[in-house]
Design a protein around this motif. Structure first.
Motif, PDB file in Angstrom:
ATOM      1  N   MET A 292       0.816  -1.208   0.000  1.00 43.61           N
ATOM      2  CA  MET A 292       0.000   0.000   0.000  1.00 43.61           C
ATOM      3  C   MET A 292       0.855   1.265   0.000  1.00 43.61           C
ATOM      4  SD  MET A 292      -2.870  -1.252  -0.421  1.00 43.61           S
ATOM      5  CE  MET A 292      -3.825   0.245  -0.356  1.00 43.61           C
ATOM      6  N   GLU A 293       1.964   1.258   0.746  1.00 44.76           N
ATOM      7  CA  GLU A 293       2.854   2.418   0.734  1.00 44.76           C
ATOM      8  C   GLU A 293       3.454   2.620  -0.652  1.00 44.76           C
ATOM      9  OE1 GLU A 293       4.369   2.313   5.391  1.00 44.76           O
ATOM     10  OE2 GLU A 293       5.747   1.744   3.807  1.00 44.76           O
ATOM     11  N   THR A 294       3.885   1.524  -1.266  1.00 44.34           N
ATOM     12  CA  THR A 294       4.485   1.608  -2.597  1.00 44.34           C
ATOM     13  C   THR A 294       3.464   2.130  -3.603  1.00 44.34           C
ATOM     14  OG1 THR A 294       6.026  -0.177  -2.061  1.00 44.34           O
ATOM     15  CG2 THR A 294       5.649   0.284  -4.401  1.00 44.34           C
ATOM     16  N   LEU A 295       2.242   1.613  -3.547  1.00 42.02           N
ATOM     17  CA  LEU A 295       1.192   2.079  -4.450  1.00 42.02           C
ATOM     18  C   LEU A 295       0.901   3.563  -4.237  1.00 42.02           C
ATOM     19  CD1 LEU A 295      -0.910   1.504  -6.619  1.00 42.02           C
ATOM     20  CD2 LEU A 295      -2.479   0.797  -4.784  1.00 42.02           C
ATOM     21  N   ALA A 296       0.851   4.002  -2.985  1.00 39.84           N
ATOM     22  CA  ALA A 296       0.588   5.414  -2.695  1.00 39.84           C
ATOM     23  C   ALA A 296       1.688   6.308  -3.267  1.00 39.84           C
ATOM     24  CB  ALA A 296       0.455   5.631  -1.183  1.00 39.84           C
TER      25      ALA A 296
ATOM     26  N   GLN B 263       4.085   9.780  -9.427  1.00 38.38           N
ATOM     27  CA  GLN B 263       4.446   9.194 -10.712  1.00 38.38           C
ATOM     28  C   GLN B 263       4.877  10.210 -11.746  1.00 38.38           C
ATOM     29  OE1 GLN B 263       1.005   7.391 -12.837  1.00 38.38           O
ATOM     30  NE2 GLN B 263      -0.107   7.987 -10.998  1.00 38.38           N
ATOM     31  N   PRO B 264       5.758   9.809 -12.643  1.00 34.45           N
ATOM     32  CA  PRO B 264       6.435   8.519 -12.704  1.00 34.45           C
ATOM     33  C   PRO B 264       7.606   8.479 -11.719  1.00 34.45           C
ATOM     34  CG  PRO B 264       7.153   9.874 -14.529  1.00 34.45           C
ATOM     35  CD  PRO B 264       6.112  10.663 -13.777  1.00 34.45           C
ATOM     36  N   VAL B 265       7.831   7.307 -11.127  1.00 34.16           N
ATOM     37  CA  VAL B 265       8.900   7.130 -10.142  1.00 34.16           C
ATOM     38  C   VAL B 265       9.682   5.862 -10.440  1.00 34.16           C
ATOM     39  CG1 VAL B 265       7.742   8.365  -8.261  1.00 34.16           C
ATOM     40  CG2 VAL B 265       7.379   5.917  -8.516  1.00 34.16           C
ATOM     41  N   THR B 266      10.918   5.827  -9.949  1.00 31.47           N
ATOM     42  CA  THR B 266      11.744   4.626 -10.043  1.00 31.47           C
ATOM     43  C   THR B 266      11.679   3.895  -8.709  1.00 31.47           C
ATOM     44  OG1 THR B 266      13.739   5.704  -9.223  1.00 31.47           O
ATOM     45  CG2 THR B 266      13.350   5.798 -11.618  1.00 31.47           C
ATOM     46  N   ARG B 267      12.186   2.668  -8.690  1.00 28.10           N
ATOM     47  CA  ARG B 267      12.272   1.955  -7.410  1.00 28.10           C
ATOM     48  C   ARG B 267      13.147   2.736  -6.445  1.00 28.10           C
ATOM     49  NH1 ARG B 267      12.651  -4.509  -8.109  1.00 28.10           N
ATOM     50  NH2 ARG B 267      13.082  -4.312  -5.895  1.00 28.10           N
ATOM     51  N   GLY B 268      14.196   3.373  -6.957  1.00 25.01           N
ATOM     52  CA  GLY B 268      15.068   4.189  -6.102  1.00 25.01           C
ATOM     53  C   GLY B 268      14.309   5.332  -5.442  1.00 25.01           C
TER      54      GLY B 268
ATOM     55  N   ARG C 278      10.364   5.667   1.274  1.00 23.39           N
ATOM     56  CA  ARG C 278       9.998   4.692   2.312  1.00 23.39           C
ATOM     57  C   ARG C 278      11.123   4.449   3.303  1.00 23.39           C
ATOM     58  NH1 ARG C 278       8.591  -0.651   1.026  1.00 23.39           N
ATOM     59  NH2 ARG C 278       7.615  -0.679   3.057  1.00 23.39           N
ATOM     60  N   GLY C 279      12.374   4.618   2.856  1.00 21.13           N
ATOM     61  CA  GLY C 279      13.509   4.383   3.745  1.00 21.13           C
ATOM     62  C   GLY C 279      13.915   2.924   3.830  1.00 21.13           C
ATOM     63  N   VAL C 280      13.322   2.079   3.006  1.00 27.06           N
ATOM     64  CA  VAL C 280      13.674   0.656   2.968  1.00 27.06           C
ATOM     65  C   VAL C 280      13.649   0.185   1.516  1.00 27.06           C
ATOM     66  CG1 VAL C 280      12.788   0.113   5.275  1.00 27.06           C
ATOM     67  CG2 VAL C 280      11.279  -0.080   3.311  1.00 27.06           C
ATOM     68  N   ALA C 281      14.297  -0.947   1.268  1.00 26.10           N
ATOM     69  CA  ALA C 281      14.314  -1.519  -0.078  1.00 26.10           C
ATOM     70  C   ALA C 281      12.911  -1.986  -0.465  1.00 26.10           C
ATOM     71  CB  ALA C 281      15.294  -2.688  -0.143  1.00 26.10           C
ATOM     72  N   VAL C 282      12.601  -1.864  -1.747  1.00 26.71           N
ATOM     73  CA  VAL C 282      11.321  -2.338  -2.268  1.00 26.71           C
ATOM     74  C   VAL C 282      11.536  -3.740  -2.821  1.00 26.71           C
ATOM     75  CG1 VAL C 282       9.510  -1.962  -3.991  1.00 26.71           C
ATOM     76  CG2 VAL C 282      10.564  -0.013  -2.863  1.00 26.71           C
ATOM     77  N   SER C 283      10.835  -4.716  -2.260  1.00 28.31           N
ATOM     78  CA  SER C 283      11.021  -6.091  -2.720  1.00 28.31           C
ATOM     79  C   SER C 283      10.384  -6.283  -4.094  1.00 28.31           C
ATOM     80  CB  SER C 283      10.433  -7.078  -1.707  1.00 28.31           C
ATOM     81  OG  SER C 283       9.176  -7.527  -2.075  1.00 28.31           O
ATOM     82  N   GLN C 284      10.941  -7.215  -4.846  1.00 24.62           N
ATOM     83  CA  GLN C 284      10.393  -7.536  -6.159  1.00 24.62           C
ATOM     84  C   GLN C 284       8.960  -8.053  -6.014  1.00 24.62           C
ATOM     85  OE1 GLN C 284      11.533  -6.796  -9.128  1.00 24.62           O
ATOM     86  NE2 GLN C 284       9.734  -7.707 -10.070  1.00 24.62           N
ATOM     87  N   ASN C 285       8.653  -8.742  -4.915  1.00 24.13           N
ATOM     88  CA  ASN C 285       7.298  -9.261  -4.687  1.00 24.13           C
ATOM     89  C   ASN C 285       6.270  -8.149  -4.590  1.00 24.13           C
ATOM     90  OD1 ASN C 285       8.205 -11.893  -4.694  1.00 24.13           O
ATOM     91  ND2 ASN C 285       8.322 -12.049  -2.455  1.00 24.13           N
TER      92      ASN C 285
ATOM     93  N   GLY D 247      15.897  12.268  -7.775  1.00 28.80           N
ATOM     94  CA  GLY D 247      15.974  12.529  -9.201  1.00 28.80           C
ATOM     95  C   GLY D 247      17.343  12.182  -9.781  1.00 28.80           C
ATOM     96  N   GLN D 248      18.415  12.205  -8.916  1.00 29.16           N
ATOM     97  CA  GLN D 248      19.747  11.889  -9.397  1.00 29.16           C
ATOM     98  C   GLN D 248      20.124  10.434  -9.161  1.00 29.16           C
ATOM     99  OE1 GLN D 248      19.534  14.725  -7.133  1.00 29.16           O
ATOM    100  NE2 GLN D 248      19.165  16.067  -8.844  1.00 29.16           N
ATOM    101  N   GLU D 249      19.287   9.639  -8.480  1.00 28.34           N
ATOM    102  CA  GLU D 249      19.627   8.261  -8.169  1.00 28.34           C
ATOM    103  C   GLU D 249      19.542   7.370  -9.375  1.00 28.34           C
ATOM    104  OE1 GLU D 249      17.564   6.445  -5.020  1.00 28.34           O
ATOM    105  OE2 GLU D 249      18.360   7.771  -3.507  1.00 28.34           O
ATOM    106  N   ALA D 250      20.267   6.271  -9.337  1.00 26.20           N
ATOM    107  CA  ALA D 250      20.257   5.314 -10.441  1.00 26.20           C
ATOM    108  C   ALA D 250      19.165   4.297 -10.294  1.00 26.20           C
ATOM    109  CB  ALA D 250      21.611   4.625 -10.534  1.00 26.20           C
ATOM    110  N   GLY D 251      18.517   4.186  -9.121  1.00 25.58           N
ATOM    111  CA  GLY D 251      17.338   3.365  -8.987  1.00 25.58           C
ATOM    112  C   GLY D 251      17.542   2.005  -8.546  1.00 25.58           C
TER     113      GLY D 251
END
Length: 195
Positions: free
Chosen positions: A93-97, A103-108, A114-121, A191-195
């Motif tokens: 839900m946080e990722t969707l929000a 949007q548009p956003v990268t995983r980075g 969020r302050g944590v890694a976004v899992s592929q799941n 905006g400068q992150e590689a993601g």
């Protein structure tokens, strides 16, 4: 010989029998001769009045017009369905929000907010639901994928457009408390992150 149905009854039948929303152009073309935009508006208003105070409502969605269960009846009718609405984790839900509001956003970008890694799941869950899609690559080092919401997201949430999302202030701590205040700075930094 059977009587030709009125435009109102023909459009009502089409809306009741189709699973997907029907665009106004399609509804106008059902009748011979095709209805004008003004006449279709009159027909749709009459149908909305006819179905007022019932368990089904005629509503306009992002993709067109459809009947849907009224919110007052939704909970009671939900018990009839064998498949329950899936419950999503806080991470989903946080990722969707974040995707919906930034949007548009990268995983980075998402990870920075969020302050944590976004899992592929998490990303896979949202893709399987049809709520997000890859819309391209950011023109930075590593060319990370850019994510945005889909038409299915708008339809499932019964929104006509992204502007219909509730203001972040109204969400409070429901989904992502950090998104409202610190997200502006986080979004600029990522905006400068590689993601």
């Amino acid at each position: 010989m059977p009587q030709t149905p009125s435009p109102e009854s023909l459009i009502e039948a089409a809306l009741l029998t189709q699973a997907e929303p029907l665009p106004e152009r399609t509804l106008r073309q059902l009748c011979q001769p095709p209805l004008s935009a003004d006449k279709l508006e009159d027909v749709l208003e009459a149908l909305q009045q006819r179905w007022q105070d019932r368990a089904l409502q005629l509503v306009r969605s992002h993709e067109g017009w459809r009947f849907q269960v009224a919110s007052a009846a939704f909970e009671r009718l939900g018990s009839l369905q064998e498949q329950r609405t899936p419950r999503y984790s806080r991470a989903v839900m946080e990722t969707l929000a974040i995707i919906a509001y930034r949007q548009p956003v990268t995983r980075g970008d998402i990870e920075a907010i969020r302050g944590v890694a976004v899992s592929q799941n998490v990303m896979q869950t949202l893709q399987e639901r049809g709520w997000i899609e890859n819309i391209g690559k950011r023109d930075t080092v590593g060319r990370p994928s850019l994510w945005a919401t889909t038409k299915a997201f708008l339809n499932d949430l019964q929104l006509s457009s992204l502007e219909a999302l509730p203001p972040l202030a109204e969400l409070g701590e429901l989904v992502l408390p950090e998104l409202g205040v610190g997200a502006e700075a986080a979004g600029e930094e990522t905006g400068q992150e590689a993601g």
